[in-house]
Design an enzyme around this catalytic site. Structure first.
Site, PDB file in Angstrom:
ATOM      1  CG  ASP A 104      16.471 -57.201  60.793  1.00  0.00           C
ATOM      2  OD1 ASP A 104      15.654 -56.282  60.634  1.00  0.00           O
ATOM      3  OD2 ASP A 104      16.688 -58.089  59.929  1.00  0.00           O
ATOM      4  CG  ASP A 285      12.907 -54.066  58.780  1.00  0.00           C
ATOM      5  OD1 ASP A 285      13.694 -54.399  59.682  1.00  0.00           O
ATOM      6  OD2 ASP A 285      13.018 -54.462  57.606  1.00  0.00           O
TER       7      ASP A 285
END
Length: 395
Positions: A104, A285
């Protein structure tokens, strides 16, 4: 993952619980400590953003065009879960315990569930068994993180962490003691790859630890995310394999050297600007499945493409992929089209819906999140050495 916050507590019931269970470890020999060395980046050396951009144009930083054979480049496989999440395996402890984590770029902490966590979401995932690891040690630090999908509360611990052939000894990481939300989560924990957050009790990100101990040849990592649930997704550390993208990488400086956020010039469709008319920011992201933006502008886009809201999604005829135009994100003067085939998704029931979502938190300036819908189209390089991101059409 989007929308991350954290809070550090000096004394909580969570800490007392794990302290009771792990008291025996405090007397054990600590794991090997790796001396950290401060790396001076280009951005710190140069006096300002304008000067940095000038230098990058005159002296472009060329990442080595290498493959995994005979090099220090580490290519780690990821699994595509329904074009929604991209997860990979890591191990923690001695002997190693395996976990499936979400890589992430929107957060900075590595965490997995603890065996002491009794939350329902913990019980259906692999949990770390600290008593079975001879290199484990705990701390008196507690913290919590809120994501878009849920909240975790935990403690900071240390142990040996492995990402393929990469090994981080005495790596700080989080052990989740309680979790709220995260319904339908298909992974055990999260491996954050964002910049370190300034907090006394936040674990040092694993990428920083690997970089500082010289385990990677270049302070970069990159993602190739496959389409249509196919295999072949990877995250690579220490360099770039040019076989995963077409053409040249286009470099975009970060807004600030503390987050993977870049500036977007405009968002357009059919040569008309539909959002970001005065420029805006966008976080790249890998932990976000969709494209997120301000609610009012997302509503405008939904109307333009003719979708209808129902049950927290905006549905549209599946045949619309053949007629709807691309939505174009112009970044640093270069157009990055997102075609209808990418922003219209088909669910398990056969119905189609759009990949645009309203952000849950309002900000004073217009900001967006470019998640996997965008990153599947564009190979992405995250360059910590020069505080910038490279983008090129994915193979």
């Amino acid at each position: 993952m989007i929308i991350k916050y954290s809070y550090v507590s000096s004394s909580t019931k969570i800490f007392l619980l794990i302290k009771m269970h792990l008291l025996c470890f405090l007397c054990q020999t600590l794991g090997e400590r790796i001396p950290l060395r401060r790396v001076k980046t280009m951005r710190k050396t140069l006096s300002g953003k304008n000067m940095l951009n000038d230098v990058l144009k005159e002296h472009p930083y060329r990442l080595p065009q290498i493959s995994f054979r005979g090099s220090n480049l580490i290519i780690h496989p990821l699994r595509n879960i329904r074009d929604t999440f991209y997860v990979g395996n890591i191990t923690i402890g001695t002997p190693p315990q395996e976990f499936q984590v979400l890589f992430d770029t929107g957060s900075s902490v590595l965490w997995v569930p603890s065996v002491l966590c009794n939350s329902s979401t913990c019980s259906i995932h692999v949990r770390f068994r600290h008593l079975q690891s001879s290199t484990f040690r705990t701390t008196n630090k507690t913290f919590w993180i809120t994501y878009g999908a849920g909240t975790m509360k935990g403690v900071v611990a240390h142990d040996t962490v492995r990402i393929g052939d990469l090994v981080s000894i005495d790596q700080p990481f989080g052990l989740s003691m309680a979790e709220y939300g995260f319904h339908g989560r298909r992974f055990d924990g999260v491996l954050g790859l964002n910049y370190p957050r300034q907090s006394c009790c936040r674990p040092t990100p694993i990428f920083d630890k690997l970089k500082n101990q010289g385990a990677i040849s270049e302070p970069v990592f990159a993602f190739y995310l496959s389409k249509d649930e196919q295999e072949g997704s990877v995250v690579m550390f220490g360099g770039v394999d040019h076989r995963y993208y077409k053409g040249e990488l286009n470099w975009v400086p970060l807004v600030k050297a503390d987050d993977w956020t870049i500036q977007v010039d405009r968002i357009s469709m059919r040569r008309e600007v539909i959002a970001c008319s005065d420029g805006c920011d966008a976080l790249l992201d890998t932990g976000a499945s969709f494209i997120h933006g301000p609610g009012r502008l997302i509503d405008d886009i939904q109307k333009l493409i003719g979708s209808e809201p129902r049950d927290f999604k905006h549905y549209i005829s599946c045949s619309a992929v053949n007629t709807l135009p691309s939505i174009i994100f112009t970044i640093n003067g270069i157009n990055y089209p997102v075609p209808a085939q990418a922003y219209i998704l088909k669910g398990s029931t056969g119905h189609c819906y759009t990949a645009f979502r309203a952000k849950r938190v309002r900000t004073s300036t217009e900001s967006w999140v470019l998640g996997d819908v965008f990153l599947r189209l564009y190979f992405s390089v995250f360059d910590r050495g020069n505080d910038r991101i490279g983008l090129a059409p994915a193979m």
